[in-house]
Design a protein around this motif. Structure first.
Motif, PDB file in Angstrom:
ATOM      1  N   GLU A  73       0.836  -1.191   0.000  1.00 34.55           N
ATOM      2  CA  GLU A  73       0.000   0.000   0.000  1.00 34.55           C
ATOM      3  C   GLU A  73       0.881   1.256   0.000  1.00 34.55           C
ATOM      4  OE1 GLU A  73      -2.648  -0.150   3.295  1.00 34.55           O
ATOM      5  OE2 GLU A  73      -3.060  -2.292   3.049  1.00 34.55           O
ATOM      6  N   PHE A  74       0.366   2.303  -0.653  1.00 33.31           N
ATOM      7  CA  PHE A  74       1.078   3.581  -0.744  1.00 33.31           C
ATOM      8  C   PHE A  74       0.313   4.649   0.027  1.00 33.31           C
ATOM      9  CE2 PHE A  74       3.099   2.640  -5.151  1.00 33.31           C
ATOM     10  CZ  PHE A  74       3.930   1.725  -4.549  1.00 33.31           C
ATOM     11  N   GLU A  75       1.044   5.468   0.754  1.00 31.33           N
ATOM     12  CA  GLU A  75       0.529   6.713   1.329  1.00 31.33           C
ATOM     13  C   GLU A  75       1.566   7.795   1.041  1.00 31.33           C
ATOM     14  OE1 GLU A  75      -0.389   6.327   5.424  1.00 31.33           O
ATOM     15  OE2 GLU A  75      -1.939   4.774   5.138  1.00 31.33           O
ATOM     16  N   ARG A 125       1.414  -7.899   4.159  1.00 32.97           N
ATOM     17  CA  ARG A 125       1.233  -6.458   3.926  1.00 32.97           C
ATOM     18  C   ARG A 125       2.552  -5.717   4.031  1.00 32.97           C
ATOM     19  NH1 ARG A 125      -2.907  -3.604   7.625  1.00 32.97           N
ATOM     20  NH2 ARG A 125      -2.364  -1.912   6.179  1.00 32.97           N
ATOM     21  N   VAL A 126       2.685  -4.719   3.136  1.00 35.67           N
ATOM     22  CA  VAL A 126       3.809  -3.776   3.150  1.00 35.67           C
ATOM     23  C   VAL A 126       3.217  -2.377   2.961  1.00 35.67           C
ATOM     24  CG1 VAL A 126       5.898  -2.987   1.975  1.00 35.67           C
ATOM     25  CG2 VAL A 126       5.500  -5.426   2.287  1.00 35.67           C
ATOM     26  N   LEU A 127       3.724  -1.423   3.722  1.00 39.87           N
ATOM     27  CA  LEU A 127       3.213  -0.047   3.647  1.00 39.87           C
ATOM     28  C   LEU A 127       4.371   0.906   3.356  1.00 39.87           C
ATOM     29  CD1 LEU A 127       1.016   2.116   4.007  1.00 39.87           C
ATOM     30  CD2 LEU A 127       1.518   2.102   6.464  1.00 39.87           C
ATOM     31  N   LEU A 174      10.902   8.940   3.927  1.00 37.45           N
ATOM     32  CA  LEU A 174      10.451   7.686   3.337  1.00 37.45           C
ATOM     33  C   LEU A 174      10.354   6.646   4.446  1.00 37.45           C
ATOM     34  CD1 LEU A 174      12.874   7.646   0.263  1.00 37.45           C
ATOM     35  CD2 LEU A 174      10.529   8.426   0.265  1.00 37.45           C
ATOM     36  N   THR A 175       9.204   6.015   4.568  1.00 39.86           N
ATOM     37  CA  THR A 175       8.994   5.000   5.600  1.00 39.86           C
ATOM     38  C   THR A 175       8.446   3.733   4.952  1.00 39.86           C
ATOM     39  OG1 THR A 175       8.465   6.742   7.197  1.00 39.86           O
ATOM     40  CG2 THR A 175       7.907   4.499   7.817  1.00 39.86           C
ATOM     41  N   VAL A 176       9.109   2.592   5.241  1.00 35.76           N
ATOM     42  CA  VAL A 176       8.681   1.286   4.738  1.00 35.76           C
ATOM     43  C   VAL A 176       8.430   0.390   5.945  1.00 35.76           C
ATOM     44  CG1 VAL A 176       9.281  -0.720   3.342  1.00 35.76           C
ATOM     45  CG2 VAL A 176       9.969   1.566   2.597  1.00 35.76           C
ATOM     46  N   GLU A 177       7.197  -0.155   6.021  1.00 34.13           N
ATOM     47  CA  GLU A 177       6.808  -1.017   7.138  1.00 34.13           C
ATOM     48  C   GLU A 177       6.265  -2.338   6.591  1.00 34.13           C
ATOM     49  OE1 GLU A 177       4.628   1.336  10.293  1.00 34.13           O
ATOM     50  OE2 GLU A 177       4.548   2.771   8.620  1.00 34.13           O
TER      51      GLU A 177
END
Length: 482
Positions: A358-360, A392-394, A412-415
């Motif tokens: 998912e992208f925000e 899931r990846v955000l 930039l944040t990747v979770e």
């Protein structure tokens, strides 16, 4: 017989030189010339305005003076035969001195009367004015008592005399007062001489102050030049911070260039040193094999193995050198298209896991740097997240802190929702060549590449646990640029 064509002239055609007006090369000279011309123009306009104001004031004073003389002669009386009986004492002694430059005339229908000062000079004839009418004329030509030509200002005042007795007799008459222009001309000439003398002195003082002010105001530029010379000579590591606010972007840019060049040089040295160190072992193995009694088949296999290893080492070091560094003034890059391209490829690789990304991404967020650096950052972080995620990846992208006059930073944040990283293993995992789990395929250099890129952009990499997904959380903070 047809003549042979002329050979072209091998000399290059002369270029047309554009006529240029000579311009001073020094900023101080430009400022001095521009300010001096402006000051001279201002003083000239001010002098002209003051001169016109003085002339207007002088003429107004002369009009009032002549008017008061005319009022003095307006009290004249008339005899029974209509002749003029002027005042016994004239308002100014010059009216009694022939050719004095101050004249009085009383014009009647039957003739005119003139003061003693008008005996000798040839004055212009005056016409009758209506009662109460006033008129200032001049300069009018006259002939002075010595026969030389001259000019006068003439003030006329129309009056009506009434007899005091019951006869009711009325006599219209006009009083003319004339004054030579010499007196007013001398006043104007004296004022002009004093005016231009004082303005010239003031202009010289202002020019001197202007030069001193310009020298003082341009001193910071000379300080910048001195700093550059010290940097070139090697006596200073960079530009100092003691400069005005207007020059801070310039000095900061120069320092950024200097730092970038030093980092490039250091990076090149490190790359060569790393490459030399990496190639030492394969070369030593080959030398050992050549010196031993190894068979041809075994030697061929060993040479092939070591050559592939050296080729991988060279490719890696070249790719690392190409990734290192960034442009100081790069154009902004949209992040979402790059992220989509990377995620499409990762979804194919990890299709069996069914991971959803998912992208925000903030609409105004931009990456100011090289496209390859952005791809390396997103690629390594997203690949690491896909590798460990369950489903899931955000990816979250926001603008960083705003600094007035500078381009905005980016966060930039990747979770992921994987097992995450324990706090005591974060520093270990970020080491080059270390994998979080040896059973998982990889080389253990992805996160170190991310650290190198983040460090080259003077940013920060923070690793922790995701509050939303529960897995690992990698946050890259890139500061505002120049």
């Amino acid at each position: 017989m047809t003549p042979a064509p002329a050979e072209p002239d091998p000399r290059p055609a002369p270029r047309a030189r554009r006529l240029r007006i000579a311009q001073p090369r020094s900023l101080r000279s430009r400022q001095v010339w521009a300010a001096s011309l402006g000051l001279i123009a201002f003083l000239a306009l001010a002098g002209y305005a003051l001169d016109r104001a003085f002339q207007s004031t002088a003429q107004s004073g002369m009009r009032e003076r002549l008017h008061s003389y005319a009022l003095a002669y307006a009290s004249s009386d008339f005899a029974r035969d209509g002749s003029v009986i002027p005042p016994w004492d004239p308002p100014d002694p010059r009216f009694r001195r022939p050719g004095s430059g101050l004249y009085a005339q009383i014009v009647l229908d039957s003739g005119q009367w003139e003061s003693d000062s008008a005996q000798g000079p040839k004055l212009p004839d005056g016409a009758m004015l209506g009662p109460g009418q006033q008129q200032l004329e001049g300069p009018l030509p006259i002939t002075r008592i010595n026969g030389t030509p001259g000019e006068v200002y003439r003030f006329g005042y129309g009056l009506l005399w009434s007899d005091a007795d019951a006869s009711g007799r009325e006599i219209p008459y006009t009083v003319y007062i004339m004054e030579d222009t010499t007196a007013l001309g001398r006043q104007v000439a004296a004022f002009r001489a004093a005016l231009w003398r004082y303005l010239g002195g003031a202009g010289a003082v202002l020019l001197l102050l202007q030069v001193l002010v310009l020298r003082w105001s341009l001193r910071p530029l000379r300080d910048v030049i001195d700093d550059l010379k010290r940097v070139q000579a090697g006596t200073a590591a960079g530009m100092s911070d003691a400069h005005p606010r207007e020059l801070e972007p310039l000095t900061e840019s120069i320092n950024a260039f200097i730092q970038s060049e030093r980092e490039n040089l250091e990076r090149q040295r490190n790359t060569l040193a790393d490459l030399a160190h990496s190639l030492k072992t394969p070369l030593a193995v080959l030398r050992t094999r050549l010196d031993s009694d190894t068979g041809e088949a075994e030697l061929r296999v060993e040479v092939d193995t070591q050559l592939r290893r050296m080729n991988d080492l060279v490719s890696y070091q070249l790719a690392r050198a190409a990734r290192s560094g960034h442009q100081l003034f790069a154009a902004p890059i949209e992040i979402e298209p790059q992220a989509e391209q990377i995620v499409v490829g990762l979804e194919k690789v990890y299709a069996g896991k069914g991971v959803l990304c998912e992208f925000e991404i903030a609409p105004d967020a931009r990456f100011y740097g090289e496209t390859g650096d952005l791809q390396e950052l997103l690629g390594n972080l997203l690949e690491n997240a896909f590798k460990w995620a369950r489903s899931r990846v955000l990816l979250t992208v926001t603008e960083g802190a705003q600094v007035p006059g500078r381009r905005a930073g980016v966060v930039l944040t990747v979770e992921d929702d994987g097992p995450g990283i324990a706090d005591d293993r974060i520093a270990y995992v970020l080491q080059r060549g270390v994998r979080g789990d040896e059973r998982v395929q990889g080389h253990g250099i992805g996160l170190s590449i991310v650290q190198d890129i983040v460090r080259s952009y003077r940013g920060e990499l923070q690793v922790g646990r995701s509050q939303e997904l529960g897995g690992a959380r990698f946050e890259v903070v890139l500061p505002s640029g120049l």
